[in-house]
Design a protein around this motif. Structure first.
Motif, short mmCIF file in Angstrom:
data_model
loop_
_atom_site.label_atom_id
_atom_site.label_comp_id
_atom_site.label_asym_id
_atom_site.label_seq_id
_atom_site.Cartn_x
_atom_site.Cartn_y
_atom_site.Cartn_z
N ARG A 8 -16.49 1.76 -8.52
CA ARG A 8 -17.46 2.52 -7.62
C ARG A 8 -18.66 1.62 -6.89
N PHE A 9 -18.90 0.57 -7.69
CA PHE A 9 -19.67 -0.58 -7.14
C PHE A 9 -19.12 -0.94 -5.89
N HIS A 10 -17.86 -1.43 -5.78
CA HIS A 10 -17.12 -2.00 -5.07
C HIS A 10 -17.00 -1.12 -3.52
N HIS A 11 -16.52 0.15 -3.88
CA HIS A 11 -16.53 1.30 -2.69
C HIS A 11 -17.91 1.39 -2.00
N ARG A 12 -19.02 1.31 -2.84
CA ARG A 12 -20.29 1.86 -2.29
C ARG A 12 -20.57 0.53 -1.46
N LEU A 13 -20.09 -0.85 -1.95
CA LEU A 13 -20.67 -2.01 -1.13
C LEU A 13 -19.79 -2.15 0.16
N VAL A 14 -18.73 -1.61 0.18
CA VAL A 14 -17.77 -1.66 1.24
C VAL A 14 -18.51 -0.56 2.26
N ALA A 15 -18.79 0.55 1.60
CA ALA A 15 -19.38 1.55 2.69
C ALA A 15 -20.66 1.40 3.27
N ILE A 16 -21.60 0.45 2.38
CA ILE A 16 -22.67 0.06 3.26
C ILE A 16 -22.39 -0.99 4.48
N HIS A 17 -21.44 -1.89 4.13
CA HIS A 17 -21.01 -2.83 5.12
C HIS A 17 -22.19 -3.62 5.62
N ARG A 33 -2.22 -3.35 1.89
CA ARG A 33 -3.59 -2.96 2.66
C ARG A 33 -3.76 -1.62 2.91
N SER A 34 -2.66 -0.89 3.50
CA SER A 34 -2.86 0.49 3.76
C SER A 34 -3.09 1.33 2.60
N GLN A 35 -2.41 0.70 1.47
CA GLN A 35 -2.70 1.63 0.28
C GLN A 35 -4.15 1.45 -0.16
N TYR A 36 -4.78 0.27 -0.05
CA TYR A 36 -6.07 -0.02 -0.44
C TYR A 36 -7.04 0.95 0.35
N ILE A 37 -6.74 0.83 1.72
CA ILE A 37 -7.71 1.53 2.61
C ILE A 37 -7.69 3.14 2.52
N LYS A 38 -6.40 3.45 2.14
CA LYS A 38 -6.03 5.21 1.76
C LYS A 38 -6.95 5.19 0.49
N ALA A 39 -6.96 4.43 -0.47
CA ALA A 39 -7.89 4.63 -1.83
C ALA A 39 -9.22 4.70 -1.71
N LEU A 40 -9.68 3.80 -0.52
CA LEU A 40 -11.04 3.65 -0.24
C LEU A 40 -11.44 5.03 0.25
N LYS A 41 -10.69 5.58 1.39
CA LYS A 41 -10.92 6.84 1.86
C LYS A 41 -10.99 8.03 0.96
N GLN A 42 -10.15 8.15 0.01
CA GLN A 42 -10.26 9.11 -1.05
C GLN A 42 -11.50 8.90 -1.87
N ALA A 43 -11.91 7.67 -2.14
CA ALA A 43 -13.32 7.37 -2.85
C ALA A 43 -14.45 7.95 -1.85
N ASP A 44 -14.38 7.78 -0.53
CA ASP A 44 -15.35 8.39 0.31
C ASP A 44 -15.44 10.00 -0.17
N LYS A 45 -14.36 10.41 -0.76
CA LYS A 45 -14.33 12.00 -0.92
C LYS A 45 -14.79 12.40 -2.33
N ASN A 88 -13.37 10.80 -4.93
CA ASN A 88 -12.12 10.90 -5.73
C ASN A 88 -11.74 9.58 -5.88
N TYR A 89 -11.85 8.93 -7.02
CA TYR A 89 -11.80 7.48 -7.45
C TYR A 89 -10.34 7.02 -7.94
N LYS A 90 -9.64 8.15 -8.29
CA LYS A 90 -8.22 8.03 -8.96
C LYS A 90 -7.32 6.94 -8.30
N ALA A 91 -7.08 7.01 -6.99
CA ALA A 91 -6.17 6.15 -6.55
C ALA A 91 -7.00 4.67 -6.32
N LEU A 92 -8.20 4.56 -6.29
CA LEU A 92 -8.78 3.10 -6.18
C LEU A 92 -8.92 2.83 -7.52
N LEU A 93 -9.00 3.44 -8.46
CA LEU A 93 -8.95 3.01 -10.07
C LEU A 93 -7.29 2.55 -10.24
N ASN A 94 -6.43 3.17 -9.65
CA ASN A 94 -5.15 2.77 -9.84
C ASN A 94 -4.70 1.74 -9.04
#
Length: 193
Positions: free
Chosen positions: A120-129, A169-181, A183-189
């Motif tokens: 979650r920390f990672h996702h929010r840090l990326v989102a702040i950019h 990388r595509s899988q990572y980007i998709k996981a981040l986009k799910q976390a935007d919603k 849903n952290y399951k894909a990112l945690l996996n």
């Protein structure tokens, strides 16, 4: 030099691109290689000893500077414009402070598992950019630093470089986009894949 941007990357503006320190670099591959050597130096510094509190805005800026100080004149400085991603630049400091406060609360109160706190920390840090470039690499290293500080193993991040275009990388980007919603399951996996 012409920059090639993989999926999810933030394009440089002219001022950022002009701040490249090594003048011998003429290709994207040379830039990637140079940055990677610089990042490894920052990583060595980060993990050379136990750090007290990495969840501060100053520490976030410091590690970005150490990761890119031999590559970019703006290393460790917040962006001063609004690109295609991230919070408005005038809110960067405030949003980072909130993120650090939230993560500290999550840790102190065991709100989530250690892996989920770091993800979650990672996702929010990326989102702040916060920076002109290197935000994903910075956020991944900071998540790993948080894991180590909490006594856990670093994430594997798909066991492949995420800098160049790839299926991983595509899988990572998709996981981040799910976390935007939320849903952290894909990112945690992904982070432990």
């Amino acid at each position: 030099m012409k920059f090639i941007y993989p999926e999810g990357a933030t394009p440089f503006n002219q001022d950022d691109a002009a701040a490249l320190i090594p003048k011998h670099i003429t290709t994207q591959d040379q830039l990637n290689e140079w940055e990677q050597v610089n990042i490894i130096e920052g990583e060595r510094w980060l993990f050379s000893r136990k750090r007290k509190n990495i969840l501060t805005v100053e520490f976030l800026k410091n590690i970005h500077k150490r990761m890119f100080d031999k590559t970019w004149k703006w290393a460790g400085e917040f962006r001063k414009y609004n690109p295609n991603i991230g919070v408005p630049y005038l809110l960067i400091q405030e949003k980072l402070r909130h993120l650090c406060d939230d993560a500290t609360y999550w840790v102190n109160n065991k709100v989530y598992s250690i892996d989920e706190i770091a993800a979650r920390f990672h996702h929010r840090l990326v989102a702040i950019h916060a920076f002109p470039n290197g935000n994903g690499r910075h956020a991944r290293l900071m998540a790993d630093a948080l894991l180590v500080q909490l006594g856990a193993a670093r994430f594997s991040w798909g066991k492949e470089t995420l800098v160049k275009p790839s299926q991983t990388r595509s899988q990572y980007i998709k996981a981040l986009k799910q976390a935007d919603k939320e849903n952290y399951k894909a990112l945690l996996n992904f982070v432990r894949s």
